[in-house]
Design a protein around this motif. Structure first.
Motif, PDB file in Angstrom:
ATOM      1  N   ASP A 114      -8.925   1.139 -13.228  1.00  0.00           N
ATOM      2  CA  ASP A 114      -9.404   2.100 -12.240  1.00  0.00           C
ATOM      3  C   ASP A 114      -8.314   2.398 -11.222  1.00  0.00           C
ATOM      4  OD1 ASP A 114     -11.909   2.177 -13.410  1.00  0.00           O
ATOM      5  OD2 ASP A 114     -12.691   0.551 -12.170  1.00  0.00           O
ATOM      6  N   ILE A 115      -8.363   3.606 -10.679  1.00  0.00           N
ATOM      7  CA  ILE A 115      -7.458   3.998  -9.599  1.00  0.00           C
ATOM      8  C   ILE A 115      -8.182   3.740  -8.289  1.00  0.00           C
ATOM      9  CG2 ILE A 115      -6.148   5.884  -8.553  1.00  0.00           C
ATOM     10  CD1 ILE A 115      -6.019   7.175 -11.302  1.00  0.00           C
ATOM     11  N   GLU A 116      -7.692   2.793  -7.521  1.00  0.00           N
ATOM     12  CA  GLU A 116      -8.339   2.394  -6.279  1.00  0.00           C
ATOM     13  C   GLU A 116      -7.526   2.889  -5.086  1.00  0.00           C
ATOM     14  OE1 GLU A 116     -10.398  -1.735  -7.898  1.00  0.00           O
ATOM     15  OE2 GLU A 116      -8.698  -1.824  -6.532  1.00  0.00           O
ATOM     16  N   GLY A 117      -8.219   3.446  -4.105  1.00  0.00           N
ATOM     17  CA  GLY A 117      -7.532   3.929  -2.924  1.00  0.00           C
ATOM     18  C   GLY A 117      -8.513   4.392  -1.864  1.00  0.00           C
ATOM     19  N   ALA A 118      -7.979   4.995  -0.821  1.00  0.00           N
ATOM     20  CA  ALA A 118      -8.792   5.483   0.288  1.00  0.00           C
ATOM     21  C   ALA A 118      -8.186   6.767   0.825  1.00  0.00           C
ATOM     22  CB  ALA A 118      -8.885   4.437   1.399  1.00  0.00           C
ATOM     23  N   VAL A 119      -9.046   7.608   1.420  1.00  0.00           N
ATOM     24  CA  VAL A 119      -8.615   8.865   2.020  1.00  0.00           C
ATOM     25  C   VAL A 119      -8.996   8.860   3.493  1.00  0.00           C
ATOM     26  CG1 VAL A 119      -8.847  11.380   1.993  1.00  0.00           C
ATOM     27  CG2 VAL A 119      -8.853  10.110  -0.154  1.00  0.00           C
ATOM     28  N   LEU A 120      -8.037   9.128   4.351  1.00  0.00           N
ATOM     29  CA  LEU A 120      -8.263   9.207   5.791  1.00  0.00           C
ATOM     30  C   LEU A 120      -8.113  10.659   6.223  1.00  0.00           C
ATOM     31  CD1 LEU A 120      -8.705   7.760   8.527  1.00  0.00           C
ATOM     32  CD2 LEU A 120      -6.208   7.552   8.700  1.00  0.00           C
ATOM     33  N   ILE A 121      -9.159  11.228   6.837  1.00  0.00           N
ATOM     34  CA  ILE A 121      -9.142  12.634   7.217  1.00  0.00           C
ATOM     35  C   ILE A 121      -9.471  12.774   8.693  1.00  0.00           C
ATOM     36  CG2 ILE A 121      -9.793  13.407   4.909  1.00  0.00           C
ATOM     37  CD1 ILE A 121     -12.630  13.738   5.917  1.00  0.00           C
ATOM     38  N   ASP A 122      -9.108  13.918   9.229  1.00  0.00           N
ATOM     39  CA  ASP A 122      -9.441  14.274  10.608  1.00  0.00           C
ATOM     40  C   ASP A 122     -10.692  15.147  10.555  1.00  0.00           C
ATOM     41  OD1 ASP A 122      -9.671  15.192  13.165  1.00  0.00           O
ATOM     42  OD2 ASP A 122      -7.555  15.691  13.410  1.00  0.00           O
ATOM     43  N   PRO A 123     -11.868  14.638  10.980  1.00  0.00           N
ATOM     44  CA  PRO A 123     -13.112  15.425  10.878  1.00  0.00           C
ATOM     45  C   PRO A 123     -13.048  16.756  11.603  1.00  0.00           C
ATOM     46  CG  PRO A 123     -13.571  13.118  11.352  1.00  0.00           C
ATOM     47  CD  PRO A 123     -12.097  13.299  11.523  1.00  0.00           C
ATOM     48  N   VAL A 139       0.853  -1.176   0.000  1.00  0.00           N
ATOM     49  CA  VAL A 139       0.000   0.000   0.000  1.00  0.00           C
ATOM     50  C   VAL A 139       0.893   1.232   0.000  1.00  0.00           C
ATOM     51  CG1 VAL A 139      -1.749   1.311   1.243  1.00  0.00           C
ATOM     52  CG2 VAL A 139      -1.876  -1.176   1.198  1.00  0.00           C
ATOM     53  N   PHE A 140       0.577   2.188  -0.856  1.00  0.00           N
ATOM     54  CA  PHE A 140       1.333   3.433  -0.938  1.00  0.00           C
ATOM     55  C   PHE A 140       0.578   4.525  -0.181  1.00  0.00           C
ATOM     56  CE2 PHE A 140       2.282   0.932  -4.681  1.00  0.00           C
ATOM     57  CZ  PHE A 140       3.667   0.963  -4.718  1.00  0.00           C
ATOM     58  N   LYS A 141       1.329   5.309   0.603  1.00  0.00           N
ATOM     59  CA  LYS A 141       0.714   6.315   1.464  1.00  0.00           C
ATOM     60  C   LYS A 141       1.369   7.658   1.235  1.00  0.00           C
ATOM     61  CE  LYS A 141       0.154   7.595   6.351  1.00  0.00           C
ATOM     62  NZ  LYS A 141       0.483   7.227   7.753  1.00  0.00           N
ATOM     63  N   LYS A 142       0.554   8.712   1.281  1.00  0.00           N
ATOM     64  CA  LYS A 142       1.058  10.086   1.218  1.00  0.00           C
ATOM     65  C   LYS A 142       0.209  10.922   2.164  1.00  0.00           C
ATOM     66  CE  LYS A 142       3.842  13.182  -0.651  1.00  0.00           C
ATOM     67  NZ  LYS A 142       3.729  13.532  -2.083  1.00  0.00           N
ATOM     68  N   SER A 143       0.870  11.766   2.962  1.00  0.00           N
ATOM     69  CA  SER A 143       0.177  12.577   3.961  1.00  0.00           C
ATOM     70  C   SER A 143       0.423  14.054   3.703  1.00  0.00           C
ATOM     71  CB  SER A 143       0.643  12.223   5.376  1.00  0.00           C
ATOM     72  OG  SER A 143       0.436  10.853   5.661  1.00  0.00           O
ATOM     73  N   ASN A 169       0.479  18.862   7.464  1.00  0.00           N
ATOM     74  CA  ASN A 169      -0.013  18.968   8.844  1.00  0.00           C
ATOM     75  C   ASN A 169      -0.501  17.633   9.403  1.00  0.00           C
ATOM     76  OD1 ASN A 169      -2.379  18.570   7.453  1.00  0.00           O
ATOM     77  ND2 ASN A 169      -3.240  20.598   7.869  1.00  0.00           N
ATOM     78  N   GLY A 170      -0.433  16.562   8.617  1.00  0.00           N
ATOM     79  CA  GLY A 170      -0.811  15.244   9.090  1.00  0.00           C
ATOM     80  C   GLY A 170      -2.303  15.044   9.291  1.00  0.00           C
ATOM     81  N   LYS A 171      -3.127  15.904   8.686  1.00  0.00           N
ATOM     82  CA  LYS A 171      -4.575  15.808   8.872  1.00  0.00           C
ATOM     83  C   LYS A 171      -5.277  15.038   7.749  1.00  0.00           C
ATOM     84  CE  LYS A 171      -4.452  18.377  12.599  1.00  0.00           C
ATOM     85  NZ  LYS A 171      -4.767  17.827  13.936  1.00  0.00           N
ATOM     86  N   VAL A 172      -4.593  14.896   6.606  1.00  0.00           N
ATOM     87  CA  VAL A 172      -5.170  14.186   5.473  1.00  0.00           C
ATOM     88  C   VAL A 172      -4.166  13.140   5.001  1.00  0.00           C
ATOM     89  CG1 VAL A 172      -6.120  14.376   3.143  1.00  0.00           C
ATOM     90  CG2 VAL A 172      -6.465  16.242   4.775  1.00  0.00           C
ATOM     91  N   HIS A 173      -4.642  11.915   4.844  1.00  0.00           N
ATOM     92  CA  HIS A 173      -3.788  10.821   4.392  1.00  0.00           C
ATOM     93  C   HIS A 173      -4.445  10.139   3.197  1.00  0.00           C
ATOM     94  CE1 HIS A 173      -1.672  11.190   8.275  1.00  0.00           C
ATOM     95  NE2 HIS A 173      -2.889  11.300   8.782  1.00  0.00           N
ATOM     96  N   MET A 174      -3.628   9.786   2.209  1.00  0.00           N
ATOM     97  CA  MET A 174      -4.130   9.102   1.023  1.00  0.00           C
ATOM     98  C   MET A 174      -3.406   7.778   0.858  1.00  0.00           C
ATOM     99  SD  MET A 174      -4.451  10.501  -2.903  1.00  0.00           S
ATOM    100  CE  MET A 174      -2.760  11.087  -2.916  1.00  0.00           C
ATOM    101  N   TYR A 175      -4.166   6.746   0.526  1.00  0.00           N
ATOM    102  CA  TYR A 175      -3.622   5.409   0.340  1.00  0.00           C
ATOM    103  C   TYR A 175      -4.022   4.908  -1.046  1.00  0.00           C
ATOM    104  CZ  TYR A 175      -3.283   5.580   5.434  1.00  0.00           C
ATOM    105  OH  TYR A 175      -2.998   5.933   6.736  1.00  0.00           O
ATOM    106  N   LEU A 176      -3.059   4.318  -1.765  1.00  0.00           N
ATOM    107  CA  LEU A 176      -3.320   3.717  -3.069  1.00  0.00           C
ATOM    108  C   LEU A 176      -2.806   2.282  -3.073  1.00  0.00           C
ATOM    109  CD1 LEU A 176      -2.349   6.514  -5.648  1.00  0.00           C
ATOM    110  CD2 LEU A 176      -4.628   5.867  -4.868  1.00  0.00           C
ATOM    111  N   THR A 177      -3.517   1.424  -3.784  1.00  0.00           N
ATOM    112  CA  THR A 177      -3.080   0.034  -3.879  1.00  0.00           C
ATOM    113  C   THR A 177      -2.020  -0.158  -4.950  1.00  0.00           C
ATOM    114  OG1 THR A 177      -4.880  -0.447  -5.412  1.00  0.00           O
ATOM    115  CG2 THR A 177      -5.307  -0.822  -3.078  1.00  0.00           C
ATOM    116  N   LYS A 178      -1.906   0.774  -5.893  1.00  0.00           N
ATOM    117  CA  LYS A 178      -0.891   0.680  -6.941  1.00  0.00           C
ATOM    118  C   LYS A 178      -0.586   2.074  -7.463  1.00  0.00           C
ATOM    119  CE  LYS A 178      -3.390  -1.961  -9.542  1.00  0.00           C
ATOM    120  NZ  LYS A 178      -3.842  -2.798 -10.682  1.00  0.00           N
TER     121      LYS A 178
END
Length: 271
Positions: free
Chosen positions: A35-44, A7-11, A14-23
């Motif tokens: 398709d570009i598949e991934g997920a976004v992790l945020i601080d609400p 899994v590839f990660k980029k933040s 400020n460390g409040k938004v993180h993006m993850y990609l499978t490729k």
């Protein structure tokens, strides 16, 4: 059963938004792409009532970054697709002030269609006459395969028929990279020799000869690398340079609408 994958990660800074990609390599099948598949992790608590967007942005560089001074920029960008990821909606239209705060480079690689491997090897011929002598010279050229990989031998079969009143003294063969940037109003084209060979023929009038010459498409030395287009890399530390692959376009795409560089390779023979 344990399934493991990378899994590839980029933040954001400020460390409040993180993006993850499978490729990070998106395969292009000419008629469609993966398709570009991934997920976004945020601080609400940081986002609040604002919106978060994901964009696919194409960036094209046509000059050296070291030469960018006094606001001069040698890059062009094109937003391919934008999607609101928080709060989720079906569709939206982003404005100029809406920015994705995290970016992660991906690489799109083309997959060779299987029918390209079954095509007959390229061949061609030309017959020329000259003002300084009578008769004609015919040159016939054919290759031994329809597709070549980098560093693979390219065997070139040449048949020369001399029907002039003078001798044919030399035979020159080149493997060249052709590049074109069609998105500019003044279309830029460039030719660069990758490898070449020269042979003495001494072919008298009325004679013919057949020659087989083997060349390899190689990346030129470092002092001349700026003259050819190379395959891009996701990291600056990747070792070894490889030539850019031949650009394959669907039949319904106009060449002048391409946002980028068209690359092809030819064999040029001269007697």
């Amino acid at each position: 059963m344990v399934v493991s994958f990378q899994v590839f990660k980029k933040s954001s800074l400020n460390g409040k938004v993180h993006m993850y990609l499978t490729k990070r390599q998106i395969r292009d099948f000419v008629t469609h792409a993966e398709d570009i598949e991934g997920a976004v992790l945020i601080d609400p608590s940081f986002v609040g009532d604002r919106r978060v967007y994901a964009q696919v942005v194409l960036r094209f560089r046509f000059g050296r970054e070291d030469d960018e001074t006094m606001g001069l920029n040698f890059t062009k960008t094109l937003c391919v697709e934008t999607k609101q990821v928080y709060p989720p909606v079906e569709e939206h239209h982003a404005t100029e002030i809406q920015v994705s705060s995290v970016s992660l480079h991906i690489e799109r690689v083309q997959s060779l269609p299987s029918d390209e491997l079954t095509k007959p090897p390229p061949h061609g011929s030309i017959t020329r006459n000259f003002l300084t002598c009578s008769g004609t010279v015919t040159v016939e050229v054919s290759l031994d395969a329809p597709v070549y990989r980098q560093d693979q031998d390219v065997t070139i079969s040449v048949n020369v028929i001399n029907k002039t009143s003078k001798d044919v003294k030399k035979l020159k063969v080149k493997v060249m990279q052709l590049s074109e940037v069609p998105m500019f109003s003044h279309t830029q084209r460039r030719e660069k020799t990758l490898s070449k060979a020269e042979e003495a023929l001494l072919l008298p009038p009325g004679a013919c000869t057949q020659r087989a010459i083997t060349l390899v498409a190689l990346v030129p030395p470092k002092r001349a690398q700026g003259m050819v287009f190379l395959q891009g890399s996701l990291t600056q530390t990747s070792s070894g340079a490889s030539l850019a692959q031949t650009t394959l376009l669907p039949s319904d795409v106009c060449r002048s609408d391409v946002f980028g560089i068209l690359v092809s390779y030819i064999v040029r023979v001269k007697a």
